[in-house]
Design a protein around this motif. Structure first.
Motif, mmCIF file in Angstrom:
data_model
loop_
_atom_site.group_PDB
_atom_site.id
_atom_site.type_symbol
_atom_site.label_atom_id
_atom_site.label_comp_id
_atom_site.label_asym_id
_atom_site.label_seq_id
_atom_site.Cartn_x
_atom_site.Cartn_y
_atom_site.Cartn_z
ATOM 1 N N SER A 155 -11.966 9.362 38.859
ATOM 2 C CA SER A 155 -10.636 8.885 39.229
ATOM 3 C C SER A 155 -9.600 9.930 38.822
ATOM 4 O O SER A 155 -9.904 10.868 38.109
ATOM 5 C CB SER A 155 -10.322 7.553 38.535
ATOM 6 N N SER A 156 -8.382 9.730 39.268
ATOM 7 C CA SER A 156 -7.313 10.652 38.899
ATOM 8 C C SER A 156 -6.595 10.219 37.618
ATOM 9 O O SER A 156 -5.688 10.903 37.158
ATOM 10 C CB SER A 156 -6.303 10.767 40.039
ATOM 11 N N MET A 157 -7.007 9.093 37.056
ATOM 12 C CA MET A 157 -6.410 8.628 35.800
ATOM 13 C C MET A 157 -6.773 9.596 34.670
ATOM 14 O O MET A 157 -7.861 10.177 34.677
ATOM 15 C CB MET A 157 -6.921 7.230 35.456
ATOM 16 N N PRO A 158 -5.896 9.774 33.685
ATOM 17 C CA PRO A 158 -6.181 10.702 32.590
ATOM 18 C C PRO A 158 -7.417 10.287 31.794
ATOM 19 O O PRO A 158 -7.597 9.109 31.488
ATOM 20 C CB PRO A 158 -4.938 10.633 31.712
ATOM 21 N N ALA A 159 -8.246 11.271 31.473
ATOM 22 C CA ALA A 159 -9.431 11.031 30.655
ATOM 23 C C ALA A 159 -9.315 11.729 29.305
ATOM 24 O O ALA A 159 -9.924 11.307 28.331
ATOM 25 C CB ALA A 159 -10.680 11.521 31.370
ATOM 26 N N ALA A 160 -8.521 12.803 29.257
ATOM 27 C CA ALA A 160 -8.355 13.555 28.024
ATOM 28 C C ALA A 160 -7.008 14.270 28.052
ATOM 29 O O ALA A 160 -6.468 14.554 29.119
ATOM 30 C CB ALA A 160 -9.480 14.566 27.856
ATOM 31 N N GLY A 220 -11.623 19.161 38.698
ATOM 32 C CA GLY A 220 -10.575 19.428 39.675
ATOM 33 C C GLY A 220 -9.330 19.982 39.016
ATOM 34 O O GLY A 220 -9.389 20.629 37.987
ATOM 35 N N SER A 221 -8.187 19.680 39.591
ATOM 36 C CA SER A 221 -6.915 20.222 39.133
ATOM 37 C C SER A 221 -6.401 19.494 37.894
ATOM 38 O O SER A 221 -6.279 18.278 37.896
ATOM 39 C CB SER A 221 -5.890 20.110 40.264
ATOM 40 N N LEU A 222 -6.116 20.256 36.857
ATOM 41 C CA LEU A 222 -5.549 19.706 35.634
ATOM 42 C C LEU A 222 -4.033 19.787 35.702
ATOM 43 O O LEU A 222 -3.481 20.672 36.350
ATOM 44 C CB LEU A 222 -6.037 20.484 34.423
ATOM 45 N N ALA A 247 -17.804 1.618 30.244
ATOM 46 C CA ALA A 247 -16.816 2.489 29.610
ATOM 47 C C ALA A 247 -15.856 3.070 30.641
ATOM 48 O O ALA A 247 -14.650 3.148 30.412
ATOM 49 C CB ALA A 247 -17.525 3.612 28.849
ATOM 50 N N LEU A 248 -16.373 3.491 31.785
ATOM 51 C CA LEU A 248 -15.504 4.017 32.836
ATOM 52 C C LEU A 248 -14.550 2.950 33.355
ATOM 53 O O LEU A 248 -13.382 3.213 33.608
ATOM 54 C CB LEU A 248 -16.339 4.564 33.991
ATOM 55 N N ALA A 249 -15.036 1.746 33.497
ATOM 56 C CA ALA A 249 -14.188 0.658 33.993
ATOM 57 C C ALA A 249 -13.077 0.345 33.001
ATOM 58 O O ALA A 249 -11.930 0.113 33.376
ATOM 59 C CB ALA A 249 -15.027 -0.584 34.251
ATOM 60 N N LEU A 250 -13.410 0.341 31.727
ATOM 61 C CA LEU A 250 -12.404 0.027 30.709
ATOM 62 C C LEU A 250 -11.390 1.139 30.533
ATOM 63 O O LEU A 250 -10.240 0.889 30.193
ATOM 64 C CB LEU A 250 -13.089 -0.268 29.370
ATOM 65 N N SER A 251 -11.805 2.381 30.742
ATOM 66 C CA SER A 251 -10.893 3.501 30.531
ATOM 67 C C SER A 251 -10.038 3.787 31.753
ATOM 68 O O SER A 251 -9.148 4.616 31.701
ATOM 69 C CB SER A 251 -11.685 4.755 30.169
ATOM 70 N N GLY A 252 -10.266 3.125 32.849
ATOM 71 C CA GLY A 252 -9.553 3.400 34.084
ATOM 72 C C GLY A 252 -8.066 3.164 34.013
ATOM 73 O O GLY A 252 -7.320 3.684 34.806
ATOM 74 N N CYS A 253 -7.596 2.397 33.066
ATOM 75 C CA CYS A 253 -6.184 2.067 32.968
ATOM 76 C C CYS A 253 -5.480 2.828 31.852
ATOM 77 O O CYS A 253 -4.340 2.524 31.521
ATOM 78 C CB CYS A 253 -6.025 0.568 32.735
ATOM 79 N N ALA A 254 -6.136 3.793 31.248
ATOM 80 C CA ALA A 254 -5.550 4.523 30.127
ATOM 81 C C ALA A 254 -4.442 5.448 30.622
ATOM 82 O O ALA A 254 -4.587 6.114 31.643
ATOM 83 C CB ALA A 254 -6.614 5.325 29.405
ATOM 84 N N SER A 255 -3.355 5.477 29.885
ATOM 85 C CA SER A 255 -2.267 6.407 30.192
ATOM 86 C C SER A 255 -2.287 7.523 29.148
ATOM 87 O O SER A 255 -3.001 7.445 28.146
ATOM 88 C CB SER A 255 -0.925 5.678 30.162
#
Length: 116
Positions: free
Chosen positions: A72-77, A52-54, A9-17
């Protein structure tokens, strides 16, 4: 087994914008008694240790809070917080919304910050 599902799941979500995340149905939608900036600050304070920083930016009649991933620094939510006459309307979109073993810190922060 849970660990491998989590890593996939983390690998697949790594490219989410942010726009990809906002196209998913909200995982939470509610009204808070706090004004948008108050609610955003509460969420940022609660997630400071785990995320961390939002990133906060103006959005419509309120503020958008972009939560980075844990690894990662990619958006998660994304929190879309709009001003209402008696507080804020809040929608939370998560990149892992269809994965049952996702981290719960974002939803815990969302719930903890609802009331004034």
């Amino acid at each position: 087994m849970k660990r491998s599902v989590w890593m996939l799941a983390l690998a697949l979500s790594g490219c989410a914008s942010v726009s990809d995340i906002n196209q998913t149905p909200p995982t939470m939608s509610f009204i808070s008694g706090k004004k948008p900036h108050e609610y955003a600050k509460c969420v940022a304070d609660r997630l400071a240790d785990s995320r961390g920083s939002l990133q906060m930016e103006p959005h419509k009649n309120g503020v958008r809070v972009i939560v980075p991933g844990k690894l990662s620094s990619m958006p998660a939510a994304v929190f879309d917080i709009e001003e209402r006459s008696s507080g804020s309307g809040v929608k939370l979109h998560e990149s892992l919304s269809n994965v049952p073993v996702r981290p719960g810190d974002v939803q815990e922060a969302a719930n903890a910050c609802i009331s004034g």
